[in-house]
Write a protein that holds these residues in place. Structure first.
Motif, PDB file in Angstrom:
ATOM      1  N   ASP A 202      38.737  36.234  41.184  1.00  0.00           N
ATOM      2  CA  ASP A 202      38.632  35.240  40.128  1.00  0.00           C
ATOM      3  C   ASP A 202      39.571  35.636  39.002  1.00  0.00           C
ATOM      4  O   ASP A 202      39.616  36.802  38.600  1.00  0.00           O
ATOM      5  CB  ASP A 202      37.200  35.140  39.604  1.00  0.00           C
ATOM      6  N   LEU A 203      40.349  34.675  38.525  1.00  0.00           N
ATOM      7  CA  LEU A 203      41.259  34.882  37.402  1.00  0.00           C
ATOM      8  C   LEU A 203      42.163  36.103  37.592  1.00  0.00           C
ATOM      9  O   LEU A 203      42.401  36.881  36.674  1.00  0.00           O
ATOM     10  CB  LEU A 203      40.457  35.023  36.097  1.00  0.00           C
ATOM     11  N   GLY A 204      42.647  36.273  38.821  1.00  0.00           N
ATOM     12  CA  GLY A 204      43.620  37.321  39.088  1.00  0.00           C
ATOM     13  C   GLY A 204      43.069  38.709  39.292  1.00  0.00           C
ATOM     14  O   GLY A 204      43.825  39.683  39.354  1.00  0.00           O
ATOM     15  N   THR A 205      41.745  38.840  39.400  1.00  0.00           N
ATOM     16  CA  THR A 205      41.138  40.157  39.622  1.00  0.00           C
ATOM     17  C   THR A 205      40.171  40.089  40.796  1.00  0.00           C
ATOM     18  O   THR A 205      39.694  39.013  41.168  1.00  0.00           O
ATOM     19  CB  THR A 205      40.380  40.656  38.376  1.00  0.00           C
ATOM     20  N   ILE A 206      39.865  41.243  41.369  1.00  0.00           N
ATOM     21  CA  ILE A 206      38.833  41.339  42.399  1.00  0.00           C
ATOM     22  C   ILE A 206      37.494  41.543  41.704  1.00  0.00           C
ATOM     23  O   ILE A 206      37.292  42.544  41.010  1.00  0.00           O
ATOM     24  CB  ILE A 206      39.134  42.485  43.374  1.00  0.00           C
ATOM     25  N   THR A 207      36.602  40.593  41.857  1.00  0.00           N
ATOM     26  CA  THR A 207      35.307  40.662  41.187  1.00  0.00           C
ATOM     27  C   THR A 207      34.213  41.254  42.079  1.00  0.00           C
ATOM     28  O   THR A 207      33.199  41.724  41.577  1.00  0.00           O
ATOM     29  CB  THR A 207      34.856  39.266  40.721  1.00  0.00           C
ATOM     30  N   SER A 208      34.461  41.238  43.396  1.00  0.00           N
ATOM     31  CA  SER A 208      33.463  41.772  44.330  1.00  0.00           C
ATOM     32  C   SER A 208      34.161  42.184  45.607  1.00  0.00           C
ATOM     33  O   SER A 208      35.034  41.482  46.105  1.00  0.00           O
ATOM     34  CB  SER A 208      32.400  40.697  44.621  1.00  0.00           C
ATOM     35  N   ASP A 209      33.770  43.340  46.133  1.00  0.00           N
ATOM     36  CA  ASP A 209      34.325  43.852  47.395  1.00  0.00           C
ATOM     37  C   ASP A 209      33.198  44.541  48.144  1.00  0.00           C
ATOM     38  O   ASP A 209      32.812  45.658  47.821  1.00  0.00           O
ATOM     39  CB  ASP A 209      35.474  44.815  47.106  1.00  0.00           C
ATOM     40  N   GLU A 210      32.636  43.848  49.144  1.00  0.00           N
ATOM     41  CA  GLU A 210      31.428  44.342  49.805  1.00  0.00           C
ATOM     42  C   GLU A 210      31.651  44.512  51.299  1.00  0.00           C
ATOM     43  O   GLU A 210      32.260  43.673  51.948  1.00  0.00           O
ATOM     44  CB  GLU A 210      30.261  43.367  49.593  1.00  0.00           C
ATOM     45  N   ARG A 211      31.101  45.603  51.809  1.00  0.00           N
ATOM     46  CA  ARG A 211      31.041  45.813  53.258  1.00  0.00           C
ATOM     47  C   ARG A 211      29.827  45.085  53.797  1.00  0.00           C
ATOM     48  O   ARG A 211      28.750  45.119  53.190  1.00  0.00           O
ATOM     49  CB  ARG A 211      30.921  47.301  53.574  1.00  0.00           C
ATOM     50  N   VAL A 212      29.979  44.417  54.918  1.00  0.00           N
ATOM     51  CA  VAL A 212      28.862  43.719  55.546  1.00  0.00           C
ATOM     52  C   VAL A 212      28.808  44.130  57.013  1.00  0.00           C
ATOM     53  O   VAL A 212      29.803  44.540  57.604  1.00  0.00           O
ATOM     54  CB  VAL A 212      29.004  42.187  55.424  1.00  0.00           C
ATOM     55  N   SER A 213      27.632  44.020  57.593  1.00  0.00           N
ATOM     56  CA  SER A 213      27.468  44.435  58.997  1.00  0.00           C
ATOM     57  C   SER A 213      28.010  43.382  59.931  1.00  0.00           C
ATOM     58  O   SER A 213      28.144  42.214  59.574  1.00  0.00           O
ATOM     59  CB  SER A 213      26.001  44.675  59.283  1.00  0.00           C
TER      60      SER A 213
END
Length: 213
Positions: A202-213
Protein backbone atom coordinates in the motif's frame (compact mmCIF):
# COMPACT_ATOMS: atom_id res chain seq x y z
CA UNK A 1 17.07 -15.76 -5.57
CA UNK A 2 15.56 -12.25 -5.59
CA UNK A 3 16.80 -9.64 -3.13
CA UNK A 4 15.29 -6.16 -2.99
CA UNK A 5 17.33 -3.74 -0.89
CA UNK A 6 15.87 -0.41 0.32
CA UNK A 7 14.30 0.21 -3.09
CA UNK A 8 12.85 3.63 -3.82
CA UNK A 9 11.37 4.62 -7.18
CA UNK A 10 9.85 8.00 -7.95
CA UNK A 11 7.94 9.29 -10.96
CA UNK A 12 8.14 13.05 -10.68
CA UNK A 13 6.85 13.90 -7.22
CA UNK A 14 5.03 10.57 -6.90
CA UNK A 15 6.81 7.93 -4.79
CA UNK A 16 5.85 4.58 -6.29
CA UNK A 17 8.19 2.51 -4.07
CA UNK A 18 9.28 3.83 -0.70
CA UNK A 19 12.34 2.08 0.78
CA UNK A 20 11.09 -1.44 0.02
CA UNK A 21 13.12 -4.45 1.15
CA UNK A 22 12.16 -8.09 0.65
CA UNK A 23 13.65 -11.41 -0.37
CA UNK A 24 12.20 -14.22 -2.45
CA UNK A 25 13.87 -17.62 -2.25
CA UNK A 26 13.50 -20.94 -4.01
CA UNK A 27 10.18 -22.60 -3.17
CA UNK A 28 8.56 -19.28 -2.29
CA UNK A 29 5.15 -19.14 -3.98
CA UNK A 30 3.94 -15.60 -3.41
CA UNK A 31 0.68 -13.74 -3.84
CA UNK A 32 1.52 -10.04 -4.22
CA UNK A 33 -1.59 -7.99 -3.47
CA UNK A 34 -2.74 -4.42 -2.93
CA UNK A 35 -4.91 -1.72 -4.40
CA UNK A 36 -4.16 -0.10 -7.75
CA UNK A 37 -1.26 2.30 -7.26
CA UNK A 38 0.14 0.34 -4.30
CA UNK A 39 3.47 -0.21 -6.10
CA UNK A 40 3.08 -3.84 -7.18
CA UNK A 41 3.76 -3.28 -10.89
CA UNK A 42 6.66 -0.93 -10.17
CA UNK A 43 8.23 -3.60 -7.95
CA UNK A 44 7.83 -6.24 -10.68
CA UNK A 45 9.26 -3.97 -13.36
CA UNK A 46 12.19 -3.14 -11.11
CA UNK A 47 12.87 -6.85 -10.63
CA UNK A 48 12.79 -7.26 -14.43
CA UNK A 49 15.21 -4.36 -14.89
CA UNK A 50 12.74 -2.07 -16.64
CA UNK A 51 13.22 0.75 -14.14
CA UNK A 52 16.30 2.38 -12.71
CA UNK A 53 15.80 2.90 -8.97
CA UNK A 54 16.25 6.28 -7.30
CA UNK A 55 17.71 4.53 -4.26
CA UNK A 56 18.53 0.94 -3.33
CA UNK A 57 18.92 -1.97 -5.70
CA UNK A 58 17.66 -5.37 -6.83
CA UNK A 59 19.78 -8.50 -7.17
CA UNK A 60 18.71 -11.66 -9.01
CA UNK A 61 20.97 -14.55 -8.04
CA UNK A 62 23.53 -11.88 -7.19
CA UNK A 63 23.21 -10.16 -10.58
CA UNK A 64 22.00 -6.64 -11.36
CA UNK A 65 18.89 -6.85 -13.62
CA UNK A 66 19.79 -3.53 -15.25
CA UNK A 67 23.52 -3.98 -15.88
CA UNK A 68 23.28 -7.76 -16.51
CA UNK A 69 19.78 -7.85 -17.92
CA UNK A 70 20.28 -10.43 -20.67
CA UNK A 71 21.81 -12.91 -18.25
CA UNK A 72 19.15 -12.25 -15.61
CA UNK A 73 16.21 -12.63 -17.98
CA UNK A 74 17.38 -16.05 -19.18
CA UNK A 75 16.11 -17.46 -15.88
CA UNK A 76 12.86 -15.47 -15.64
CA UNK A 77 9.49 -16.10 -17.26
CA UNK A 78 7.07 -13.18 -17.18
CA UNK A 79 3.45 -13.01 -18.32
CA UNK A 80 2.02 -9.45 -18.19
CA UNK A 81 -1.57 -8.54 -17.47
CA UNK A 82 -1.96 -7.07 -20.96
CA UNK A 83 -0.44 -9.17 -23.76
CA UNK A 84 2.11 -7.18 -25.80
CA UNK A 85 1.17 -6.08 -29.36
CA UNK A 86 3.26 -8.72 -31.11
CA UNK A 87 2.74 -8.68 -34.88
CA UNK A 88 4.42 -12.05 -35.54
CA UNK A 89 2.45 -15.14 -36.47
CA UNK A 90 2.31 -17.90 -33.86
CA UNK A 91 4.83 -19.92 -35.86
CA UNK A 92 7.19 -16.93 -36.13
CA UNK A 93 6.80 -16.19 -32.41
CA UNK A 94 7.58 -19.79 -31.48
CA UNK A 95 10.65 -19.76 -33.72
CA UNK A 96 11.78 -16.49 -32.16
CA UNK A 97 11.48 -17.64 -28.53
CA UNK A 98 13.05 -20.99 -29.44
CA UNK A 99 16.13 -19.32 -30.92
CA UNK A 100 16.40 -16.44 -28.43
CA UNK A 101 15.64 -18.35 -25.23
CA UNK A 102 16.32 -21.98 -26.15
CA UNK A 103 12.71 -22.98 -25.53
CA UNK A 104 11.62 -26.36 -26.91
CA UNK A 105 8.81 -25.72 -29.42
CA UNK A 106 7.33 -29.16 -28.73
CA UNK A 107 6.98 -28.16 -25.08
CA UNK A 108 5.17 -24.98 -26.09
CA UNK A 109 2.78 -27.11 -28.13
CA UNK A 110 2.36 -29.52 -25.20
CA UNK A 111 1.42 -26.80 -22.73
CA UNK A 112 -0.77 -25.07 -25.32
CA UNK A 113 -2.70 -28.29 -25.78
CA UNK A 114 -2.99 -28.64 -22.01
CA UNK A 115 -4.50 -25.13 -21.98
CA UNK A 116 -6.95 -26.24 -24.72
CA UNK A 117 -5.34 -23.99 -27.33
CA UNK A 118 -5.26 -25.71 -30.73
CA UNK A 119 -1.91 -24.29 -31.76
CA UNK A 120 -1.52 -26.31 -34.98
CA UNK A 121 -4.72 -24.85 -36.41
CA UNK A 122 -3.55 -21.31 -35.69
CA UNK A 123 0.13 -21.38 -36.72
CA UNK A 124 -0.27 -18.79 -39.47
CA UNK A 125 -2.44 -16.41 -37.46
CA UNK A 126 -0.98 -13.17 -36.16
CA UNK A 127 -0.57 -13.15 -32.39
CA UNK A 128 -1.93 -9.60 -32.45
CA UNK A 129 -5.24 -10.77 -33.94
CA UNK A 130 -5.86 -13.61 -31.50
CA UNK A 131 -8.53 -13.27 -28.83
CA UNK A 132 -7.40 -12.14 -25.38
CA UNK A 133 -7.84 -15.64 -24.01
CA UNK A 134 -5.83 -17.26 -26.80
CA UNK A 135 -2.99 -14.77 -26.32
CA UNK A 136 -2.90 -15.45 -22.60
CA UNK A 137 -2.92 -19.22 -23.09
CA UNK A 138 0.01 -19.04 -25.52
CA UNK A 139 2.05 -16.75 -23.23
CA UNK A 140 1.40 -19.10 -20.30
CA UNK A 141 2.46 -22.08 -22.42
CA UNK A 142 5.71 -20.30 -23.36
CA UNK A 143 6.36 -19.36 -19.72
CA UNK A 144 6.00 -22.97 -18.59
CA UNK A 145 8.05 -24.35 -21.49
CA UNK A 146 10.94 -22.05 -20.62
CA UNK A 147 11.56 -23.96 -17.35
CA UNK A 148 12.74 -20.83 -15.56
CA UNK A 149 13.78 -20.64 -11.92
CA UNK A 150 11.63 -17.51 -11.50
CA UNK A 151 8.11 -17.16 -12.92
CA UNK A 152 6.17 -13.90 -12.55
CA UNK A 153 2.50 -13.65 -13.46
CA UNK A 154 0.71 -10.28 -13.45
CA UNK A 155 -3.04 -11.02 -13.22
CA UNK A 156 -2.53 -14.04 -15.50
CA UNK A 157 -6.14 -15.23 -15.53
CA UNK A 158 -7.77 -11.90 -16.42
CA UNK A 159 -8.63 -13.10 -19.95
CA UNK A 160 -9.24 -16.77 -19.15
CA UNK A 161 -12.55 -18.55 -18.78
CA UNK A 162 -13.10 -20.69 -15.64
CA UNK A 163 -12.06 -23.96 -17.34
CA UNK A 164 -8.85 -22.40 -18.65
CA UNK A 165 -8.12 -21.04 -15.18
CA UNK A 166 -8.48 -24.54 -13.77
CA UNK A 167 -6.08 -25.87 -16.43
CA UNK A 168 -3.60 -23.10 -15.64
CA UNK A 169 -3.54 -23.79 -11.91
CA UNK A 170 -3.33 -27.55 -12.51
CA UNK A 171 -0.24 -27.05 -14.68
CA UNK A 172 1.35 -24.76 -12.09
CA UNK A 173 0.89 -27.34 -9.35
CA UNK A 174 2.73 -29.83 -11.55
CA UNK A 175 5.61 -27.41 -12.18
CA UNK A 176 6.10 -25.37 -9.01
CA UNK A 177 9.00 -27.21 -7.36
CA UNK A 178 12.39 -25.53 -6.86
CA UNK A 179 11.45 -22.12 -8.18
CA UNK A 180 10.16 -18.71 -7.21
CA UNK A 181 6.54 -18.28 -8.30
CA UNK A 182 5.22 -14.74 -7.95
CA UNK A 183 1.58 -13.79 -8.65
CA UNK A 184 0.36 -10.22 -8.83
CA UNK A 185 -3.31 -10.80 -8.15
CA UNK A 186 -6.59 -9.37 -6.92
CA UNK A 187 -8.03 -12.87 -6.62
CA UNK A 188 -6.42 -14.43 -3.56
CA UNK A 189 -9.06 -17.17 -3.47
CA UNK A 190 -7.82 -18.44 -6.86
CA UNK A 191 -4.19 -18.87 -5.80
CA UNK A 192 -4.62 -19.75 -2.12
CA UNK A 193 -3.90 -23.42 -2.73
CA UNK A 194 -0.72 -22.58 -4.66
CA UNK A 195 0.92 -19.92 -2.50
CA UNK A 196 2.79 -20.20 0.78
CA UNK A 197 3.37 -16.49 1.24
CA UNK A 198 1.06 -13.49 1.03
CA UNK A 199 2.42 -9.96 0.64
CA UNK A 200 0.28 -6.83 0.76
CA UNK A 201 1.46 -3.46 -0.52
CA UNK A 202 0.00 0.00 0.00
CA UNK A 203 1.30 3.44 -0.96
CA UNK A 204 4.64 2.08 -2.11
CA UNK A 205 5.45 0.02 0.98
CA UNK A 206 5.01 -3.58 2.12
CA UNK A 207 2.40 -3.49 4.86
CA UNK A 208 2.16 -7.25 5.46
CA UNK A 209 4.31 -10.27 4.63
CA UNK A 210 2.97 -13.56 5.99
CA UNK A 211 3.88 -17.19 5.58
CA UNK A 212 0.87 -19.45 5.09
CA UNK A 213 0.58 -23.23 5.03
Amino acid sequence: MIKVNNLTKKFGQNISLNNVSCEFKKNDYIALMGANGAGKTTLIRSILGYYHPDEGNVLIDGLDPIKQRVEVLTNISFVPQLPPPIKLSIEELMNYVSISSGIDKDLIKHYSNEMKLDINANMNKSFFKLSGGMKQKLLIAISLAKKSGIIIYDEPTANLDPKARDDFYRLLKQNEEDKVLLFVTHRLEEVEELVNRQIYMDLGTITSDERVS
